[in-house]
Design an enzyme around this catalytic site. Structure first.
Site, PDB file in Angstrom:
ATOM      1  N   TYR A   1       9.487   5.049  -7.800  1.00 58.80           N
ATOM      2  CA  TYR A   1       8.104   5.140  -7.334  1.00 58.80           C
ATOM      3  C   TYR A   1       7.318   6.214  -8.089  1.00 58.80           C
ATOM      4  O   TYR A   1       7.747   7.372  -8.171  1.00 58.80           O
ATOM      5  CB  TYR A   1       8.091   5.455  -5.833  1.00 58.80           C
ATOM      6  CG  TYR A   1       6.710   5.442  -5.238  1.00 58.80           C
ATOM      7  CD1 TYR A   1       6.052   4.253  -4.998  1.00 58.80           C
ATOM      8  CD2 TYR A   1       6.058   6.628  -4.948  1.00 58.80           C
ATOM      9  CE1 TYR A   1       4.781   4.232  -4.463  1.00 58.80           C
ATOM     10  CE2 TYR A   1       4.786   6.628  -4.404  1.00 58.80           C
ATOM     11  CZ  TYR A   1       4.148   5.423  -4.164  1.00 58.80           C
ATOM     12  OH  TYR A   1       2.879   5.417  -3.644  1.00 58.80           O
TER      13      TYR A   1
ATOM     14  N   ASP B   1       2.658   0.011  -0.657  1.00 54.46           N
ATOM     15  CA  ASP B   1       3.206   1.197  -1.322  1.00 54.46           C
ATOM     16  C   ASP B   1       3.589   2.253  -0.293  1.00 54.46           C
ATOM     17  O   ASP B   1       2.831   2.530   0.642  1.00 54.46           O
ATOM     18  CB  ASP B   1       2.182   1.791  -2.300  1.00 54.46           C
ATOM     19  CG  ASP B   1       2.225   1.088  -3.643  1.00 54.46           C
ATOM     20  OD1 ASP B   1       3.050   0.167  -3.816  1.00 54.46           O
ATOM     21  OD2 ASP B   1       1.435   1.467  -4.536  1.00 54.46           O
TER      22      ASP B   1
ATOM     23  N   GLU C   1       1.449  -5.119  -1.027  1.00 54.27           N
ATOM     24  CA  GLU C   1       0.151  -4.626  -1.504  1.00 54.27           C
ATOM     25  C   GLU C   1      -0.449  -5.520  -2.585  1.00 54.27           C
ATOM     26  O   GLU C   1      -1.657  -5.659  -2.679  1.00 54.27           O
ATOM     27  CB  GLU C   1       0.312  -3.200  -2.045  1.00 54.27           C
ATOM     28  CG  GLU C   1      -1.009  -2.497  -2.278  1.00 54.27           C
ATOM     29  CD  GLU C   1      -0.870  -0.985  -2.298  1.00 54.27           C
ATOM     30  OE1 GLU C   1      -1.615  -0.351  -3.028  1.00 54.27           O
ATOM     31  OE2 GLU C   1      -0.012  -0.443  -1.570  1.00 54.27           O
TER      32      GLU C   1
END
Length: 712
Positions: A308, A104, A8
Site C-alpha cells: 500500500y 483503500d 474503490e
C-alpha cells in the site's frame, strides 16, 4: 444471503471478484455464489454545494459570506451518478445481507464508503477488508480475517471532520478573496501555508545580499588542508588578510597538532514511506510528487508488485517476518539476484530498524510483494521507482557500512588547518547501491570543501613536522538559500505537519494549476499571483502552525482521543474570522498576467493563462468569457510585401491573417482557406469573358469568388 463488496475502482473490483469466484459479469457489478462485487469510481457522494442549501448562493456575493450550514448535507455527484444508482440498487436487494467495505484502507477510502452508505440509507451489518497489497494471497487472507466495520468509526469521523473543515475554510475564504478582489484567488487550510513557506524562501532570496570571500588552502606535499578561523569559519572576507596569511605561511614549517580516527558504523536507511520515496524520486529522477504517486499506484494496483503506497510509516510489523524471505525470493532476479540470493541462504537479521509494531499505525512501510516481477513489462518510470523500492528493501538485511573517519588538524605559525578523510573497511548495505559512500547531498551545503570520502590521506601521526609548500587562494561568493524543489518542500511540509503523505502531492499540484507557483528546472517559483495572494490572506492562515495543530487534532480524533464537534466549532469560528478580515481589507490586487491582446468581443485586456495544452488568452469580464489560444499560429499564407509567413488571428468577423512586420491584413473565407494565386488566375480567366473589357482585376476576382461560392 450474499455479501456486497464495495471496492474503490473497477480494476480493484475485478481482481477481488476473480479471487472470490464472481464470474457473472454485469455492467456495474460482478456476481458469484456468495459475493456481489461493485465499485465506487472514487467518490460517488460528496458534500453539498452552497447552492444546494440556498439557490442564492449560486451567485458569489461577499455579503452572503460566511456560508456555514448548521448541518452539512451530502449529494450524489453528477459525473458518477449512474454508478451510484447501481450501487444503491444493489444495497437494496433483498438477498444482500451484509456489506464489506473494500475501498483503500485509509482515511479517504473510509470516508467515500461511509458517505455512500449514509446516502443510500444502509442499515444492515458491515465489515471492513483491511489489506496492504493487492496480490491474490493478500486478498484471500484479508477476506478470511474481515474486521467489524465499527472498529473504523473513529477513522471515519476524522475523515469527515477533515472534509468539512476544508469545505468551510477553503470555500469561504476562496469566495471572499475572489469577490473582494475580482480575480480567481484560491485559499485553503493546507495549500495556503504551503504557499507561505515558498514565499518566505523567496523573500529570503530577494533580501539576500551576496558577499565576496576567499579561502586559503595549504599544500603540505602529500596532502592539502584548509585554513579555518577560531570559530571554524573557512571564509575570509578581507582580501588583505588573505594575502597577509599567504605571505606569513608559505614555506613555513608546522606540526600535526591532532589526528583523530573514529570507526563509524552507518546503519541501513529505514524502509520507504510515501514522502521519503517522493523525495528520492524527485532528487534522482526529477519526478514530481504527483508523478511518483501515480506511478506507485500502478505498481500497487495494476502490477501488484508493491504494498500500500499512501503510508506514513517506515517500519514493518512483527506478523510480516515470516513473509520477508518470500518477498526477497520474488525480487531475486536480474540486477537484484546477486544482492538478494546470499540473504536467502541464512536467517534474516530482524532488528528494531526493520520491525517495530509501535511505529506502525494504519499501514507498514512500502516494500515489494511476493508477486514475481517481469521487469520488461514495466514502463521506464515504473522501472525506476520499483528499483528504488527493491534496493531499499534488500538493503534492510545488509550489515552497517563501516569506515574509518580521520580528522587532521595542522598548526603553522599559530594558524590552524583542517582536513577530513575516510578509509572504507566494509561497504555493508551500501554494496546494494554500488558501494557509494558519498551519501545524499545536503540541500543547503555550500560545496566549498570536497566530501570526506573523496579525500585520501597518507599515514599521519601527531607531532610530525610538515612544511607548507605553497598556499592557494580561491575566490568565492556567499549564496542565497536555494528555492525549494519538490523533495525539499515535501520534507518541510512533513516537518511542519502540513497535510498527509496521501495529500501532499495534490496540494503541490493545486498550487501549480491555480497559477500561484510554477516549476522552473525542477525548482518551485511563486508567480506574481502567488506573491500577491499570500499578502491578501490572513496571517494566521499563511503560517503552518495553525494547520499543523488542526492535523494533530484530526489524528487524535482518529485515535479516539478527541471529539469531532469541538474541532468543527473551532473551524466555524476561524472561518468567520478569516472572512471578516478579507471583507475589511484595504489591499488591492493587480492581475500579473495581463496580455497585450484585447478581447474581440468586448475590448477588455485579456489575461494569459498557462495550461497543459499551452497558453490561453481569457477575457476577465464577468459577462463575456471569451477564450482563445495564446500561442502564435502561423498560416501558410505569405505576406505579399515581405514574403514572411503571416500570423493567424481571430476577430469579430472570424479568422484573418496579419503580417507582424508590415501590418498587412487579409480576411479568410468561411471555410478558413485562402484562395491561392494559381486558383485566382484560373477563376479570373474563367469569368473574364463574361465581363466587359473595362472591368478591372478586382471586379473580375469578386465575380469569380461569388460564382465559386454559388457553386458550393
Amino acid at each position: 444471503m450474499k455479501a456486497l463488496v464495495l471496492a474503490e475502482k473497477p480494476s480493484v473490483a475485478r481482481e477481488i471478484a476473480r479471487v472470490l469466484g464472481c464470474s457473472n459479469k454485469q455492467k456495474s457489478y460482478m456476481e458469484g455464489p456468495q459475493y456481489v462485487v461493485t465499485w465506487a469510481l472514487g467518490h460517488l457522494v460528496g458534500l453539498a454545494e452552497p447552492e444546494d442549501y440556498n439557490h442564492k448562493y449560486a451567485s458569489w456575493a461577499l455579503e452572503d459570506l460566511p456560508i456555514l450550514p448548521d448541518k452539512t448535507k451530502l449529494k450524489v455527484l453528477r459525473e458518477t451518478g449512474q454508478q451510484y444508482k447501481a450501487v444503491q440498487h444493489l444495497m437494496n436487494r433483498q438477498d444482500i445481507g451484509e456489506l464489506i467495505i473494500a475501498t483503500d484502507a485509509a482515511r479517504e477510502g473510509e470516508l467515500l464508503a461511509r458517505w455512500i452508505m449514509n446516502m443510500a440509507g444502509w442499515r444492515k451489518p458491515f465489515k471492513r477488508l483491511w489489506i496492504s497489497s493487492q496480490t491474490d494471497k493478500a486478498i484471500k487472507e484479508g477476506f478470511a480475517a474481515l474486521r467489524p466495520g465499527k472498529e473504523f468509526d473513529r477513522l471515519y469521523e476524522s475523515a469527515r471532520c477533515r472534509a468539512e473543515a476544508d469545505w468551510m475554510i477553503g470555500l469561504n475564504v476562496t469566495r471572499a478573496l475572489t469577490c473582494k478582489f475580482g480575480a480567481p484567488l484560491s485559499a485553503g487550510r493546507v495549500q495556503t501555508p504551503t504557499l507561505g513557506m515558498i514565499m518566505d524562501r523567496e523573500n529570503e532570496i530577494t533580501g539576500f545580499r551576496s558577499q565576496e570571500y576567499e579561502t586559503l588552502t595549504a599544500d603540505f606535499g602529500s596532502f592539502q588542508a584548509g585554513w579555518r578561523a577560531t570559530g571554524g569559519d573557512s571564509r575570509i572576507f578581507d582580501k588583505a588578510k588573505t594575502a597577509a596569511l599567504k605571505d606569513k605561511l608559505t614555506g613555513r614549517t608546522g606540526r600535526i597538532a591532532k589526528v583523530q580516527k573514529t570507526e563509524k558504523n552507518e546503519p541501513h536507511p529505514l524502509a520507504y514511506d510515501l514522502t521519503e520515496l517522493q523525495r528520492d524520486a524527485n532528487k534522482k529522477f526529477g519526478f514530481s510528487a504527483k508523478q511518483t504517486s501515480s506511478v506507485l499506484q500502478k505498481l500497487y494496483e495494476q502490477h501488484k508488485l508493491v504494498t500500500y503506497p499512501r503510508t506514513d510509516s517506515r517500519y514493518l510489523t512483527s506478523d510480516m517476518t515470516g513473509t520477508l524471505k518470500e518477498r526477497l525470493d520474488s525480487v531475486a532476479i536480474g540486477p537484484y539476484a546477486s544482492l538478494a540470493r546470499p540473504l536467502l541462504r541464512k536467517p534474516l537479521p530482524i532488528t528494531k530498524r526493520i520491525v517495530d509494531d509501535s511505529k506502525v499505525s494504519d499501514h507498514h512501510a512500502i516494500i515489494p510483494t511476493e508477486q514475481t516481477v517481469l521487469l520488461n513489462q514495466l514502463s521506464a518510470e515504473e522501472r525506476k521507482l520499483y528499483d528504488l523500492i527493491v534496493r531499499r528493501f534488500i538493503s534492510l538485511f545488509y550489515p552497517p557500512a563501516r569506515y574509518d573517519a580521520v580528522a587532521v588538524t595542522v598548526s603553522v605559525e599559530g594558524e590552524s588547518f583542517h582536513v577530513k578523510g575516510m578509509t572504507i573497511k566494509d561497504a555493508g548495505w551500501r554494496e546494494v547501491y554500488g558501494g557509494d559512500l558519498t551519501g545524499d547531498e545536503d540541500e543547503e551545503a555550500s560545496g566549498d570543501e570536497p566530501a570526506a570520502s573523496e579525500v585520501k590521506l597518507p599515514e599521519l601521526r601527531e607531532g610530525d613536522a610538515v612544511k607548507v609548500e605553497r598556499c592557494v587562494i580561491r575566490p568565492g561568493r556567499t549564496m542565497p538559500p536555494k528555492r525549494y524543489n519538490e523533495a525539499a518542500l515535501l520534507s518541510q511540509m512533513e516537518k511542519q505537519g502540513l497535510g498527509t503523505p496521501a495529500t501532499r502531492a495534490d496540494i503541490i499540484e493545486k498550487l501549480v494549476t491555480s497559477d500561484t507557483i510554477e516549476r522552473q528546472s525542477n525548482l518551485l517559483h511563486p508567480t506574481g499571483k502567488g506573491k500577491q495572494l499570500i499578502e491578501l490572506v490572513s496571517g494566521q492562515l499563511r503560517t503552518p502552525e495553525l494547520t499543523a495543530r488542526w492535523e494533530g487534532e484530526l489524528e487524535k480524533i482518529a485515535r479516539g482521543q478527541g471529539k469531532p464537534e469541538p474541532f468543527l466549532q473551532g473551524i466555524r469560528g476561524m472561518a468567520k474570522e478569516l472572512v471578516a478580515e478579507v471583507k475589511n481589507s484595504g489591499a488591492e490586487y493587480k492581475p500579473h498576467n495581463v496580455s497585450s491582446s484585447h478581447c474581440p468581443e468586448c475590448g477588455t485586456r485579456m489575461l494569459e493563462k498557462k495550461t497543459k495544452r499551452g497558453k490561453l488568452l481569457v477575457c476577465p469580464a464577468d459577462d463575456c468569457g471569451y477564450t482563445r489560444s495564446g500561442e502564435k499560429r502561423l498560416s501558410n499564407r505569405r505576406c505579399p510585401q515581405c514574403h514572411k509567413k503571416m500570423e493567424l488571428k481571430e476577430g469579430k468577423a472570424g479568422l484573418y491573417v496579419q503580417c507582424l512586420g508590415c501590418g498587412i491584413t487579409e480576411t479568410m473565407d468561411k471555410d478558413h482557406k485562402h484562395i491561392n494565386k494559381r486558383e485566382q488566375q484560373k477563376l479570373v480567366q474563367q469569368y473574364s469573358k463574361a465581363e466587359s473589357t473595362g472591368s478591372n482585376l478586382g471586379d473580375l476576382l469578386r465575380a469569380a469568388m461569388e460564382a465559386k461560392a454559388k457553386e458550393k
